[in-house]
Design an enzyme around this catalytic site. Structure first.
Site, PDB file in Angstrom:
ATOM      1  N   ASP A 221       0.891  -1.152   0.000  1.00 57.11           N
ATOM      2  CA  ASP A 221       0.000   0.000   0.000  1.00 57.11           C
ATOM      3  C   ASP A 221       0.932   1.205   0.000  1.00 57.11           C
ATOM      4  OD1 ASP A 221      -1.726   2.035   0.343  1.00 57.11           O
ATOM      5  OD2 ASP A 221      -2.868   1.104   1.953  1.00 57.11           O
ATOM      6  N   HIS A 222       1.234   1.714  -1.212  1.00 57.34           N
ATOM      7  CA  HIS A 222       2.285   2.721  -1.319  1.00 57.34           C
ATOM      8  C   HIS A 222       1.969   3.973  -0.504  1.00 57.34           C
ATOM      9  CE1 HIS A 222      -0.540   4.102  -4.384  1.00 57.34           C
ATOM     10  NE2 HIS A 222      -0.069   5.287  -4.152  1.00 57.34           N
ATOM     11  N   HIS A 284      -5.982   2.283   2.592  1.00 50.15           N
ATOM     12  CA  HIS A 284      -5.392   3.507   3.132  1.00 50.15           C
ATOM     13  C   HIS A 284      -6.073   4.013   4.402  1.00 50.15           C
ATOM     14  CE1 HIS A 284      -3.832   3.434  -0.795  1.00 50.15           C
ATOM     15  NE2 HIS A 284      -4.662   4.268  -1.371  1.00 50.15           N
TER      16      HIS A 284
END
Ligand code: NDP
Length: 506
Positions: A221-222, A284
């Site tokens: 999850d960048h 996120h």
């Protein structure tokens, strides 16, 4: 009194409290620039990118690897092997990637010319095991020629329906195993979505785990690799002044916002299936919530941090089915104009069904049922085509228990607010009250701002650079563990809620 403070009618102007931004002093630690990127020597390795002809590889992965290369952040030796169905040779692959890079300076062109020697291309047929056996042979030859030590990172930049087949073929072709002597490791990087729902997430994990261990799987999850996101834990647990007030006694509410101005762009196929809840909330937003709400782990170690995050997910209060709309609102963007230009509504976007009920906006009120957070609402809001692109966590503290100033100036005293800004600027802001200078007793809100890049002269890593580096370094802290994926997907009885939110659109 100076003349400018007197109005033409002779009366004195009423003093207005002006918001003030206080200066902030930041030490430059003087760490050598290369140490800000990769402080320890890294194992030589090869990164194999499946889907190398696609958008993610061209726009994010290769530019990130190129930047790491320029900043001395890649191992030496290092190789990149692009794989996709498209037939291309090495030179065509390199030329195609260059088109996506904005190289301005002559020095950047010459750095690219050096970098391309690390880039190779192998076409693959995802459904054919012999293609993977051939790839295994090619990687072995590269290991021999370039001394990359048999260490591989397999990056799945492909449509999710291909994850299972690629992982299985990698295993069947002998590329998932790790040698007992510690040399020759193998890691699998998986992009979200990690399943459409709980059942498909479990099924995907089961098939990845046929050949790969959990410690080899890096669910990316960048977003979590942004500086501010990582800094939440430093801010909370390396300062003694905030943690004692980080609870229901002092905090009134927490708002977590990730707003975008863009529409669905060219990702309609994926987005219409996922919607905002799967695209943003189950990854996120839940991760930001966990970092804000979690307890301090005994040590800053990957599994212990991940354990504490998982505990937050377990403590989330399920939405009450009969009053769901008191806790969740959702919507879809309609047509409009931006800067005088007509833009389509979600249902008119190419690739979106004209009767789509997929929400592009959601806002929910969530409670964490434990001693620290009982009764404190967490407001999570995310959507596309909103007025402003903004990502932040805002901590709203309680008002003072009793105002001794009410009899003097009769004002409500505004609560303190702490904002952890992620976009447009990575920063920390604290707002508090002071006295406005002068004879009249008035409050003056002051905002103390710290910007991450302030007084920092070293190279800064973008989120993809950080996650790629972490995968090379075997640091899984910023990657999702399967139990957290499942807990986040299980909340808040997702299928029911997503359906309910669809109906709300009608
Ligand atoms: P693309 O749609 O660009 O596809 C990547 C590559 O996969 C294509 O170049 C194509 O290569 C191959 N491919 C596409 N469709 C098929 C198919 N039906 N069967 C076999 N191969 C196919 O995807 P992205 O690069 O945008 O994304 C890759 C992954 O990363 C996805 O899982 C996506 O959800 C995820 N992701 C993407 C982001 C982005 O910004 N793009 C951001 C976050 C996650 P070829 O035809 O040459 O084989």
């Amino acid at each position: 009194m100076k003349s400018m403070d007197v109005r033409s009618d002779g009366t004195e102007p009423k003093e207005q409290p002006q918001p003030v931004v206080a200066a902030c002093q930041v030490a430059d630690l003087g760490i050598a620039p290369h140490q800000c990127v990769a402080p320890q020597p890294l194992d030589p390795c090869t990164i194999v990118i499946f889907g190398a002809s696609g958008d993610l590889a061209a726009r994010k992965l290769i530019p990130a690897l190129f930047n790491l290369y320029r900043n001395g952040g890649l191992p030496d030796p290092f190789r990149i092997v692009g794989c996709a169905r498209t037939a291309m040779d090495h030179e065509e692959f390199r030329a195609k990637l260059k088109e996506h890079l904005a190289l301005d300076e002559p020095s950047e062109h010459s750095q690219w010319d050096d970098f391309v020697s690390l880039l190779h291309y192998q076409s693959v047929d995802y459904g054919d095991i012999t293609s993977f056996v051939k790839l295994a042979g090619y990687l072995k030859t590269l290991d021999g020629e370039r001394k990359t030590g048999g260490n591989r990172i397999f990056y799945l930049a492909i449509p999710p329906m291909l994850y299972e087949a690629v992982a299985r073929h990698l295993g069947e072709a002998g590329m998932a195993g790790e040698k007992q002597d510690g040399s020759g490791w193998s890691r699998l990087v998986v992009e979200k979505p990690f399943g459409r729902d709980l059942a498909t997430a479990i099924a995907l994990d089961r098939s990845l785990r046929e050949y790969f261990e959990e410690r080899q799987i890096y669910r990316i999850d960048h977003y979590l690799a942004k500086e501010t996101v990582q800094n939440i834990l430093i801010f909370r647990f390396a300062n003694s002044i905030f943690e004692p007030i980080w609870n229901r006694r002092y905090i009134k509410s927490v708002s977590i916002t990730a707003a975008e101005t863009l529409g669905v762009e060219n990702r309609a196929g994926y987005y219409d299936e996922a919607g905002v809840l799967r695209d943003m909330f189950q990854n996120h937003m839940m991760q930001l919530l966990a970092l804000t709400a979690m307890e301090a782990p005994p040590r800053f170690e990957t599994e212990w941090v991940r354990d504490e995050k998982a505990k937050v997910f377990r403590a989330l209060r399920p939405f009450p089915v009969d009053t769901i709309y008191d806790h969740l609102v959702s919507g879809q963007y309609g047509p409009g104009t931006i800067n005088g230009k007509q833009v389509p509504g979600y249902r008119e976007e190419p690739g979106v069904r004209s009767d789509s009920l997929t929400p592009t906006f959601a806002s929910m009120r969530v409670f964490v049922d434990n001693w620290r957070w009982q009764g404190v609402p967490f407001f999570l809001t995310s959507g596309k085509r909103l007025a402003e692109k903004l990502s932040e966590i805002s901590i709203q503290f309680r008002e003072v228990p009793h105002s001794i100033f009410r009899s003097v100036f009769g004002e409500e005293i505004r609560e303190n607010r702490l904002t952890l800004g992620i976009y447009p600027e990575e920063k920390i802001s604290l707002t508090f009250q002071t006295k406005n200078p002068g004879a009249m007793l008035r409050l003056r809100p002051v905002t103390m701002d710290f910007r991450y890049r302030q007084s920092y002269s070293g190279p800064a890593l973008d989120a993809y650079e950080k996650v790629l580096l972490d995968a090379i370094r075997r640091d899984q802290m910023l990657f999702l563990r399967q139990d957290a994926v499942e807990l986040a997907l299980a909340f808040p009885k997702s299928e029911w809620t997503i359906r309910a939110s669809h109906y709300r659109l009608l």
